[in-house]
Motif scaffolding. Structure first.
Motif, PDB file in Angstrom:
ATOM      1  N   ASP A 187       2.791   1.555  -3.557  1.00 19.84           N
ATOM      2  CA  ASP A 187       1.994   1.604  -4.824  1.00 19.84           C
ATOM      3  C   ASP A 187       0.877   2.544  -4.667  1.00 19.84           C
ATOM      4  O   ASP A 187       0.555   3.115  -5.727  1.00 19.84           O
ATOM      5  CB  ASP A 187       1.354   0.082  -4.982  1.00 19.84           C
ATOM      6  N   GLU A 188       0.365   3.031  -3.504  1.00 23.87           N
ATOM      7  CA  GLU A 188      -0.555   4.026  -3.364  1.00 23.87           C
ATOM      8  C   GLU A 188      -0.539   5.159  -2.605  1.00 23.87           C
ATOM      9  O   GLU A 188      -0.997   6.049  -3.035  1.00 23.87           O
ATOM     10  CB  GLU A 188      -1.776   3.102  -2.905  1.00 23.87           C
ATOM     11  N   PRO A 241      -7.537   3.052  -5.233  1.00 17.03           N
ATOM     12  CA  PRO A 241      -6.736   2.398  -4.276  1.00 17.03           C
ATOM     13  C   PRO A 241      -7.045   1.490  -3.542  1.00 17.03           C
ATOM     14  O   PRO A 241      -7.622   1.390  -2.443  1.00 17.03           O
ATOM     15  CB  PRO A 241      -6.184   3.827  -3.518  1.00 17.03           C
ATOM     16  N   ARG A 242      -6.903   0.086  -4.155  1.00 10.48           N
ATOM     17  CA  ARG A 242      -7.658  -1.052  -3.518  1.00 10.48           C
ATOM     18  C   ARG A 242      -7.040  -1.267  -2.232  1.00 10.48           C
ATOM     19  O   ARG A 242      -7.702  -1.739  -1.360  1.00 10.48           O
ATOM     20  CB  ARG A 242      -7.329  -2.389  -4.431  1.00 10.48           C
ATOM     21  N   VAL A 294       0.907  -1.286  -0.098  1.00  3.60           N
ATOM     22  CA  VAL A 294      -0.097   0.079  -0.113  1.00  3.60           C
ATOM     23  C   VAL A 294       0.956   1.135  -0.044  1.00  3.60           C
ATOM     24  O   VAL A 294       0.533   2.290  -0.768  1.00  3.60           O
ATOM     25  CB  VAL A 294      -0.967  -0.047   1.122  1.00  3.60           C
ATOM     26  N   LYS A 322      -7.236   6.407 -10.285  1.00  4.85           N
ATOM     27  CA  LYS A 322      -6.902   5.304  -9.851  1.00  4.85           C
ATOM     28  C   LYS A 322      -7.717   4.800  -8.739  1.00  4.85           C
ATOM     29  O   LYS A 322      -8.173   5.721  -7.861  1.00  4.85           O
ATOM     30  CB  LYS A 322      -5.377   5.306  -9.488  1.00  4.85           C
ATOM     31  N   SER A 324      -6.071   9.624  -4.930  1.00  9.30           N
ATOM     32  CA  SER A 324      -6.050   8.725  -5.985  1.00  9.30           C
ATOM     33  C   SER A 324      -7.209   8.704  -6.861  1.00  9.30           C
ATOM     34  O   SER A 324      -6.980   8.394  -8.182  1.00  9.30           O
ATOM     35  CB  SER A 324      -6.025   7.210  -5.255  1.00  9.30           C
ATOM     36  N   SER A 348      -5.780  10.255   1.119  1.00  8.56           N
ATOM     37  CA  SER A 348      -5.071   9.759   0.138  1.00  8.56           C
ATOM     38  C   SER A 348      -6.047   8.811  -1.043  1.00  8.56           C
ATOM     39  O   SER A 348      -5.813   8.624  -2.084  1.00  8.56           O
ATOM     40  CB  SER A 348      -4.036   8.593   0.766  1.00  8.56           C
TER      41      SER A 348
END
Length: 479
Positions: free
Chosen positions: A326-327, A389-390, A323, A387, A382, A378
């Motif tokens: 990547d995010e 953000p899973r 996390v 995007k 995203s 955040s």
């Protein structure tokens, strides 16, 4: 044989108060008080000692404990290579805690006081989570607005003292928040000015124009004090101290240089003064505080007690790494002189320090105040970058699942939020309709109305209920 303790390396009788600090919890005594202790040890700024203060009943108990030991605080740094204890002597008194704050107001009206600083927790600034703005309708604020001469809040007391100083033709003190909030100076100004506006618009305008509220970023992991920490103090021959503080070796303080009434030369002991505080605080709040939330709820659901134990669990450490890298880190704005990858490596090592023994339960505390500051922004950024953000959405599902109050092994999770009853009721309803959790407008705002977020959250929450934390984390890490 007791271990040695470093005592103040200066003559405390030469100290004179220049700061009133409201909120003498562990963080203040391991952070700001230590920086000033270091400064006095250099023979500098001896007229900037601290007068402690508080506005809650619990502050009176802290006052009693500290006054009994001449306002010395035990601070034990928990380095993995060995513990180091010191007695911090930068506080020279503790103002009597009173319902109407009369003694506090009188102390702040003294011209020797040039800074009033605060650590009143993230939730203590009367911010409406739905709007991010000051909430003038909060009952505490309404009460102070109706009775400004006998205020019960810290902000009401600050205003009463500022009014006395203005009437006497004195320079106003600087109001400095030391709490972990984005734009903490702006947030404090909004609270102080917003309260003043309830009863005297002209005075509110004067405060807006004349009182400085510098922004600052503060950082040091400081666990709550319990039997373990008192036992550590006893090993140093300080077993009679009921309120010792333990902390990690690392500390950081970044400040705007906005102190019209003067300030101590804190740059001499490592404080960074910069106009780019916002960049430092965004980095810290997103990467460190957001990171704490990411490891908190899976650890709480899996029955893990300590943060370093959570970091030793590959599923949780892997979740954090994925996390963050990547995010979170890709959307954190650049910070002057700082490599964000190196900063995250530092954060990861701090989380893994076994000597700190910070608890997962502490990290899980008060999500209703922390999530809107540390995680949801955040997610919003995203989404703005197109995007989904899973991992951050999974973190939110884990928080929801935690608030339902049952761990993966079936044990009961005890209340752990000021709004626990509400959160638990909504979390249990979300088991049937996940969207109701995201419908808490005061927490999620527009993020909770996003169709992609709703769909992703629903899938994770249902999966957590059916298969448990370990299986869901494993699937997420496998992509």
């Amino acid at each position: 044989m007791t271990q040695p303790v470093a005592m103040p390396a200066y003559d405390r009788t030469k100290l004179k108060p220049g700061i009133v600090h409201i909120g003498l919890g562990n963080f203040h005594r391991a952070h700001m008080a230590v920086y000033l202790d270091d400064l006095f040890a250099k023979g500098l700024a001896m007229d900037w000692a601290i007068l402690g203060a508080g506005v809650r009943a619990g502050d009176a108990r802290m006052r009693e404990a500290l006054m009994a030991q001449d306002c010395l605080s035990t601070v034990i740094e928990l380095d993995p290579s060995g513990h180091v204890a010191r007695r911090v002597g930068s506080m020279v008194g503790f103002i009597e805690v009173q319902p109407d704050n009369a003694a506090l107001i009188a102390a702040m009206a003294d011209p020797a006081i040039r800074i009033v600083s605060l650590t009143v927790t993230e939730g203590g600034y009367y911010v409406d989570p739905a709007t991010g703005a000051f909430d003038p309708a909060h009952p505490d604020i309404v009460a102070d607005g109706a009775n400004p001469l006998r205020p019960a809040t810290a902000f009401g007391a600050i205003l009463a003292a500022l009014r006395l100083r203005r009437a006497a033709g004195m320079v106003p003190f600087t109001v400095m928040s030391c709490d972990n909030l984005p734009g903490n100076g702006h947030v404090t100004q909004a609270a102080v000015v917003g309260l003043a506006r309830l009863y005297d618009a002209a005075f509110a305008d004067w405060v807006q124009a004349n009182v400085a509220f510098p922004n600052g970023m503060v950082d040091r992991i400081t666990p709550a004090t319990g039997p373990r920490e008192r036992a550590m103090a006893a090993k140093f021959g300080l077993g009679d101290d009921p309120v010792p503080v333990t902390c990690e070796p690392f500390r950081q303080w970044v400040l705007e240089d906005n102190f019209p009434a003067g300030r101590p030369p804190l740059e001499a002991v490592g404080v960074t003064f910069t106009p780019h505080v916002h960049a430092f605080e965004a980095m810290k709040i997103r990467i460190l505080n957001g990171g704490h939330a990411i490891i908190a709820y899976p650890g709480g659901l899996m029955g893990i007690e300590y943060v370093h134990e959570a970091m030793a669990e590959p599923l949780i450490a892997g979740f954090l790494d994925k996390v963050e890298r990547d995010e979170i880190i890709p959307i954190v704005p650049p910070v002057p002189g700082t490599d964000l990858g190196d900063y995250y490596t530092l954060i990861r090592s701090r989380f893994s320090n076994p000597e700190v023994a910070d608890t997962e339960r502490r990290l899980c505390l008060d999500g209703s105040n922390r999530q809107p500051k540390f995680i949801i922004p955040s997610i919003a950024d995203s989404l703005a970058a197109a995007k989904v953000p899973r991992g951050l959405i999974l973190e939110s599902a884990l928080w929801c699942h935690y608030c339902a109050g049952v761990a993966d092994d079936g044990s009961v999770i005890e209340p752990n939020d000021p709004n626990w009853d509400r959160l638990q009721a909504v979390a249990r309803a979300a088991a049937q309709d996940p969207a109701v959790w995201l419908g808490m407008e005061d927490i999620y705002g527009a993020v909770g109305r996003d169709a992609a977020v709703i769909a992703c959250f629903a899938g994770f929450l249902r999966d957590l209920g059916a298969r448990g934390t370990r299986a869901v984390l494993a699937d997420y890490l496998q992509g």
